[in-house]
Design an enzyme around this catalytic site. Sequence first.
Site, PDB file in Angstrom:
ATOM      1  N   HIS A  70      14.016  15.299 -29.032  1.00 53.22           N
ATOM      2  CA  HIS A  70      12.623  14.837 -29.076  1.00 53.22           C
ATOM      3  C   HIS A  70      11.814  15.560 -30.138  1.00 53.22           C
ATOM      4  CE1 HIS A  70      12.799  13.013 -24.760  1.00 53.22           C
ATOM      5  NE2 HIS A  70      13.415  12.290 -25.658  1.00 53.22           N
ATOM      6  N   ARG A 121      -0.346  22.823 -27.839  1.00 48.45           N
ATOM      7  CA  ARG A 121       0.978  23.091 -27.279  1.00 48.45           C
ATOM      8  C   ARG A 121       1.708  24.132 -28.132  1.00 48.45           C
ATOM      9  NH1 ARG A 121       4.097  17.986 -26.060  1.00 48.45           N
ATOM     10  NH2 ARG A 121       5.365  19.521 -24.972  1.00 48.45           N
ATOM     11  N   THR A 157      14.675  18.601 -15.718  1.00 47.20           N
ATOM     12  CA  THR A 157      14.189  17.321 -16.224  1.00 47.20           C
ATOM     13  C   THR A 157      14.079  16.320 -15.082  1.00 47.20           C
ATOM     14  OG1 THR A 157      14.527  15.499 -17.792  1.00 47.20           O
ATOM     15  CG2 THR A 157      16.518  16.554 -16.923  1.00 47.20           C
ATOM     16  N   SER A 158      12.996  15.528 -15.128  1.00 47.26           N
ATOM     17  CA  SER A 158      12.810  14.514 -14.078  1.00 47.26           C
ATOM     18  C   SER A 158      13.723  13.310 -14.344  1.00 47.26           C
ATOM     19  CB  SER A 158      11.346  14.061 -14.061  1.00 47.26           C
ATOM     20  OG  SER A 158      11.006  13.515 -15.344  1.00 47.26           O
ATOM     21  N   TYR A 168      -1.127  18.655 -30.010  1.00 47.66           N
ATOM     22  CA  TYR A 168       0.093  19.420 -30.340  1.00 47.66           C
ATOM     23  C   TYR A 168      -0.233  20.818 -30.873  1.00 47.66           C
ATOM     24  CZ  TYR A 168       2.833  15.366 -29.174  1.00 47.66           C
ATOM     25  OH  TYR A 168       3.414  14.332 -28.473  1.00 47.66           O
ATOM     26  N   ASP A 227       9.746  22.943 -27.781  1.00 46.15           N
ATOM     27  CA  ASP A 227       9.476  24.372 -27.979  1.00 46.15           C
ATOM     28  C   ASP A 227      10.714  25.023 -28.597  1.00 46.15           C
ATOM     29  OD1 ASP A 227       9.970  24.741 -24.456  1.00 46.15           O
ATOM     30  OD2 ASP A 227      11.331  25.510 -25.976  1.00 46.15           O
ATOM     31  N   GLN A 236      15.362  18.171 -24.584  1.00 45.67           N
ATOM     32  CA  GLN A 236      14.233  17.242 -24.761  1.00 45.67           C
ATOM     33  C   GLN A 236      12.987  18.031 -25.166  1.00 45.67           C
ATOM     34  OE1 GLN A 236      14.306  14.009 -21.407  1.00 45.67           O
ATOM     35  NE2 GLN A 236      15.223  15.858 -20.545  1.00 45.67           N
TER      36      GLN A 236
HETATM   37  P1  OAD Z   1       9.034  16.320 -16.656  1.00 43.33           P
HETATM   38  O1  OAD Z   1       7.698  16.973 -16.571  1.00 43.33           O
HETATM   39  O2  OAD Z   1       9.151  14.840 -16.529  1.00 43.33           O
HETATM   40  O3  OAD Z   1       9.988  16.943 -15.531  1.00 43.33           O
HETATM   41  C1  OAD Z   1      10.037  18.349 -15.409  1.00 43.33           C
HETATM   42  C2  OAD Z   1      11.114  18.663 -14.376  1.00 43.33           C
HETATM   43  O4  OAD Z   1      11.232  20.075 -14.298  1.00 43.33           O
HETATM   44  C3  OAD Z   1      10.777  18.151 -12.988  1.00 43.33           C
HETATM   45  O5  OAD Z   1      11.901  17.491 -12.442  1.00 43.33           O
HETATM   46  C4  OAD Z   1      10.474  19.438 -12.186  1.00 43.33           C
HETATM   47  O6  OAD Z   1      10.891  19.328 -10.834  1.00 43.33           O
HETATM   48  C5  OAD Z   1      11.331  20.436 -12.933  1.00 43.33           C
HETATM   49  N1  OAD Z   1      10.890  21.829 -12.828  1.00 43.33           N
HETATM   50  C6  OAD Z   1       9.638  22.294 -12.690  1.00 43.33           C
HETATM   51  N2  OAD Z   1       9.652  23.659 -12.650  1.00 43.33           N
HETATM   52  C7  OAD Z   1      10.965  24.032 -12.795  1.00 43.33           C
HETATM   53  C8  OAD Z   1      11.650  25.283 -12.856  1.00 43.33           C
HETATM   54  N3  OAD Z   1      10.985  26.454 -12.752  1.00 43.33           N
HETATM   55  N4  OAD Z   1      12.993  25.277 -13.016  1.00 43.33           N
HETATM   56  C9  OAD Z   1      13.675  24.108 -13.121  1.00 43.33           C
HETATM   57  N5  OAD Z   1      13.092  22.888 -13.081  1.00 43.33           N
HETATM   58  C10 OAD Z   1      11.753  22.866 -12.912  1.00 43.33           C
HETATM   59  O7  OAD Z   1       9.681  16.824 -18.042  1.00 43.33           O
HETATM   60  P2  OAD Z   1      10.942  16.227 -18.775  1.00 43.33           P
HETATM   61  O8  OAD Z   1      11.911  15.632 -17.813  1.00 43.33           O
HETATM   62  O9  OAD Z   1      11.432  17.255 -19.715  1.00 43.33           O
HETATM   63  O10 OAD Z   1       8.996  13.282 -24.061  1.00 43.33           O
HETATM   64  O11 OAD Z   1      10.273  15.031 -19.621  1.00 43.33           O
HETATM   65  C11 OAD Z   1      11.100  14.288 -20.508  1.00 43.33           C
HETATM   66  C12 OAD Z   1      10.237  13.821 -21.636  1.00 43.33           C
HETATM   67  O12 OAD Z   1       9.043  13.163 -21.141  1.00 43.33           O
HETATM   68  C13 OAD Z   1       9.713  14.935 -22.524  1.00 43.33           C
HETATM   69  O13 OAD Z   1      10.646  15.347 -23.492  1.00 43.33           O
HETATM   70  C14 OAD Z   1       8.503  14.277 -23.150  1.00 43.33           C
HETATM   71  C15 OAD Z   1       7.907  13.636 -21.897  1.00 43.33           C
HETATM   72  O14 OAD Z   1       7.052  12.592 -22.180  1.00 43.33           O
HETATM   73  C16 OAD Z   1       8.162  12.898 -25.069  1.00 43.33           C
HETATM   74  O15 OAD Z   1       7.076  13.417 -25.246  1.00 43.33           O
HETATM   75  C17 OAD Z   1       8.714  11.832 -25.960  1.00 43.33           C
END
Ligand code: OAD
Length: 246
Positions: free
Chosen positions: A122, A73, A190-191, A70, A107, A104
């Site tokens: 988060h 990060r 978000t995925s 962290y 930052d 989520q």
């Molecule tokens: P992910 O890494 O799972 O997903 C990131 C998403 O952003 C994906 O769907 C990409 O397609 C999309 N993406 C990438 N570049 C992009 C851009 N320029 N514009 C828009 N979208 C873009 O991240 P999160 O879904 O945020 O939790 O992950 C959720 C949680 O899982 C996080 O908060 C963290 C992680 O483990 C914890 O640590 C508890």
Amino acid sequence: MNWWQKYKLRKLLKRVDSGPIVFLTGAGISAESGIKTFRDSDGLWQNEKIEEVCRPEGFKKDPLKVLNFYNDRRKDVLEAIPNLAHYLISELQAQEKEVYIITQNIDNLHEIAGGKNIFHIHGDLFKDKCNNCKKVVYNENNIELPNKCSDCGAENQMRPDVVFFKETPYLMQEAEALARNAKIFIVIGTSGQVYPAAGLIKLAARCDALVIEINPNPSGNKYIDFVIKEKASKGLLALVELLLKS
Ligand code: OAD
């Protein structure tokens, strides 16, 4: 987004009553600021094991590894600046009275871009928490070992105030209330793989929000009504233009 998609989205927006606009943002909204996501091909979870750096047992087993993960990060975020997507949401908040951000992300780029009404479900990379007494302090610097809680005196129990897997996210009651009352629920970067955060999408849809996703690699979530297959900045520029017009 081509003219036909814009026409369809404009028609959908026209049918929405006025009311709260709620964003659910994930790591992808900070990608254009140079912050790594988790599950993309170059994501954080390609090089680190979640059980080692993002679970309570990992902190217990090797606190230094977790602190260093962290600290790195935090350093990346301190070297980053918000991108257009963060500023567009802040601009919408300046022009519309009920715009909320559930994020989520740990930052602070929404804040630096002037965002308000931000719900960090988060946690926050710029807060430290004592694993013993749970006291939270603001801190922009690294957390080193040895350390001592300024409140309870516990040694080497300071950790970032971020939610590990198996821990309860923050502010979920508030986030669920926002999802229930949203007229437009905008999911960016978000995925949609982590619950209960991702469950907010279904909740908003079940409560009749228009659910829009902005993602170059759409999540495929079946509760999403309209997908803008673009990066956050480009997709949001088109959407905010339509929102301010409608
Ligand atoms: P992910 O890494 O799972 O997903 C990131 C998403 O952003 C994906 O769907 C990409 O397609 C999309 N993406 C990438 N570049 C992009 C851009 N320029 N514009 C828009 N979208 C873009 O991240 P999160 O879904 O945020 O939790 O992950 C959720 C949680 O899982 C996080 O908060 C963290 C992680 O483990 C914890 O640590 C508890």
